[in-house]
Scaffold this active site. Structure first.
Site, short mmCIF file in Angstrom:
data_model
loop_
_atom_site.label_atom_id
_atom_site.label_comp_id
_atom_site.label_asym_id
_atom_site.label_seq_id
_atom_site.Cartn_x
_atom_site.Cartn_y
_atom_site.Cartn_z
N LYS A 75 36.06 30.80 25.48
CA LYS A 75 36.19 30.84 26.94
C LYS A 75 35.06 30.02 27.57
O LYS A 75 33.91 30.09 27.13
CB LYS A 75 36.12 32.30 27.40
CG LYS A 75 36.46 32.54 28.87
CD LYS A 75 36.45 34.05 29.14
CE LYS A 75 36.94 34.39 30.53
NZ LYS A 75 37.02 35.86 30.73
N SER A 156 40.94 37.45 33.18
CA SER A 156 40.55 36.07 33.44
C SER A 156 40.63 35.16 32.23
O SER A 156 40.57 33.93 32.36
CB SER A 156 39.12 36.06 33.99
OG SER A 156 38.19 36.53 33.02
N SER A 180 39.59 41.63 31.46
CA SER A 180 39.85 40.20 31.30
C SER A 180 40.27 39.77 29.90
O SER A 180 40.77 38.66 29.71
CB SER A 180 38.62 39.38 31.72
OG SER A 180 38.48 39.39 33.12
#
Length: 470
Positions: A75, A156, A180
């Site tokens: 990420k 996310s 997330s």
């Protein structure tokens, strides 16, 4: 491709596959239109070098590292040496390159991961939907196989989940502040494990809320989640092999079952019935403390207060402020009105709440809830309507955020039938219950596999898994 990462590692160790060949397949998947917008930047050269090195090591008869040169995505919150870390934001486009790997990335690299790239996300990880106006939003590839209407990936960790669902990575490093990891896993039919926060390092990661942020991963199976957790936490999970009939599982009604859509409600109830038929002891409990969630998150809670502290200097500069996603900036600015006294009171309230919840759930092996109350929403209305965006975002975050406030641990695993849109089952517990939650999740996953004849094979027990990690 073999079903999951553990199977792929086994194939490489036994000489049935080469790491470089599997990496080529991952790269082809990343180039496929289904994976569009999943990556912000690719690390192709170093990933290939890692895979080739693994093949040479095996050819020479040397011991292979646990991840055996297989693709893992990162990420775009985590520092990777020689790369920028931009959090999916335009305002950080000029950020310097990282001088070192953060601890989580260093552990993955040491374990033999071929790091394939930084993945897309909701800007600064501040949304459970996964939209990004700067880099584009990856469409949900799992729902696309059933219905061509583009649906959201969940956030996310949107790009990370898409990289796993498309086959561009075997696992995705991400963060979980209010769901997330688990939200995109649930919406895409994957596994997301949020461990107890203190078990995994968070240094070298752009923060959202240091009180709640957790470093963890999205995988294809629960056994993969065990392996990734062992690497990221640098610990050997103590898994227990218990028959389902020996498990005491609680199903809380307050909040967690409110407003379920029909697909989620049906999949969740069918899963509970399968567990009852297998002999598991299911106990419905009220757990009224969950009704206090809105008060603990008033004015945006810890995330708003702590993100405002990190972003306030940039947002005070109009030239920088205009480079933010307006929806993200709006949520961050809520923290401006939270006083120091409010913030201190919130910490006291949370500690009291955790004590009361832990007392109420003592004696349970784990708790079961839907990860989110809906299947992946259609994307178009959320792009065009702010009210709808914020309403759906709040619903997606509702259930998983309970675990972050509890400082607990939770796994989301798919519980839908093969012809249904993905539905996530959340198996959860208090802080420190990680190994118990993983053990229960392994048992439930095996039951669901036998029932639906889909997903990873169930003939790989916990003790064998730990042998593979050695």
């Amino acid at each position: 491709m073999t079903p999951d990462l553990v199977s792929a590692v086994s194939a490489i160790r036994q000489g049935r596959a080469r790491a470089s060949e599997l990496l080529q397949a991952s790269e082809a998947a990343a180039d496929d239109p289904a994976c569009a917008h999943a990556f912000i930047r690719r690390f192709t050269a170093q990933a290939r070098a890692t895979a080739q090195g693994t093949d040479l090591l095996r050819q020479a008869g040397g011991p292979l590292p646990p991840l055996a040169g297989l693709a893992v995505s990162i990420k775009d919150l985590f520092d990777v040496q020689g790369q920028q870390t931009t959090a999916g934001a335009q305002v950080l486009a000029d950020a310097p390159t990282a001088t070192a790997d953060c601890t989580a990335v260093a552990r993955l690299r040491r374990a033999g991961a071929a790091l394939v790239g930084h993945t897309n996300l909701s800007e600064f990880a501040y949304s459970g939907i996964g939209l990004n106006p700067h880099h584009g939003t990856p469409a949900n590839p799992t729902t696309a196989r059933l219905n061509p209407t583009p649906r959201v990936p969940g956030g996310s960790t949107s790009g990370g989940a898409v990289s796993v669902a498309c086959g561009a990575a075997w696992a995705a490093l991400g963060s979980d502040t209010g769901g997330s990891i688990r939200i995109p896993a649930a919406l895409q039919g994957l596994v997301g494990f949020k461990n107890t926060q203190a078990l995994t390092p968070r240094d070298g990661c752009i923060p959202l809320s240091p009180t709640l942020d957790t470093t963890c991963a999205i995988t294809r199976s629960v056994r993969d989640a065990v392996l990734l957790h062992a690497i990221l936490a640098d610990r050997r999970p103590r898994l227990s092999v218990q028959p389902l009939a020996a498990l005491r599982l609680a199903v809380p009604h307050t909040l967690m079952l409110d407003g379920l859509d029909s697909t989620v409600a049906q999949a969740f109830e069918q899963t509970l019935q399968l567990l009852r038929d297998a002999g598991a002891h299911l106990h419905e409990i009220a757990l009224p403390e969950l009704g206090e969630l809105a008060g603990l998150q008033a004015q945006g809670g810890f995330a708003a207060a702590e993100s405002w502290a990190w972003h306030r200097a940039r947002l005070a500069d109009p030239r920088q402020a205009e480079r933010y996603d307006p929806r993200v900036a709006q949520r961050i600015r809520r923290g401006e009105s939270i006083s120091a006294a409010d913030y201190i009171d919130l910490g006291h309230q949370r500690r009291d709440w955790i004590t009361r919840v832990e007392r109420a759930i003592a004696g349970c092996d784990a708790l079961l809830s839907p990860t989110v109350p809906m299947v992946a929403p259609v994307m178009a209305p959320l792009l065009s309507s702010d009210p709808r965006f914020f309403a759906i975002n709040a619903l997606l975050l509702r259930n998983p955020s309970v675990i972050n406030l509890l400082d607990g641990c939770a796994a989301s695993l798919p519980c839908h039938a093969p012809d249904q849109l993905p539905v996530g089952l959340m198996v959860w517990g208090p802080a420190g219950a990680d190994d118990r939650v993983l053990s229960v999740s392994l048992a439930i996953e095996a039951l669901l596999h036998r029932t639906h004849a889909a997903g990873p094979p169930s003939d790989f027990g916990p003790s064998a898994l730990l042998d593979e990690e050695s």
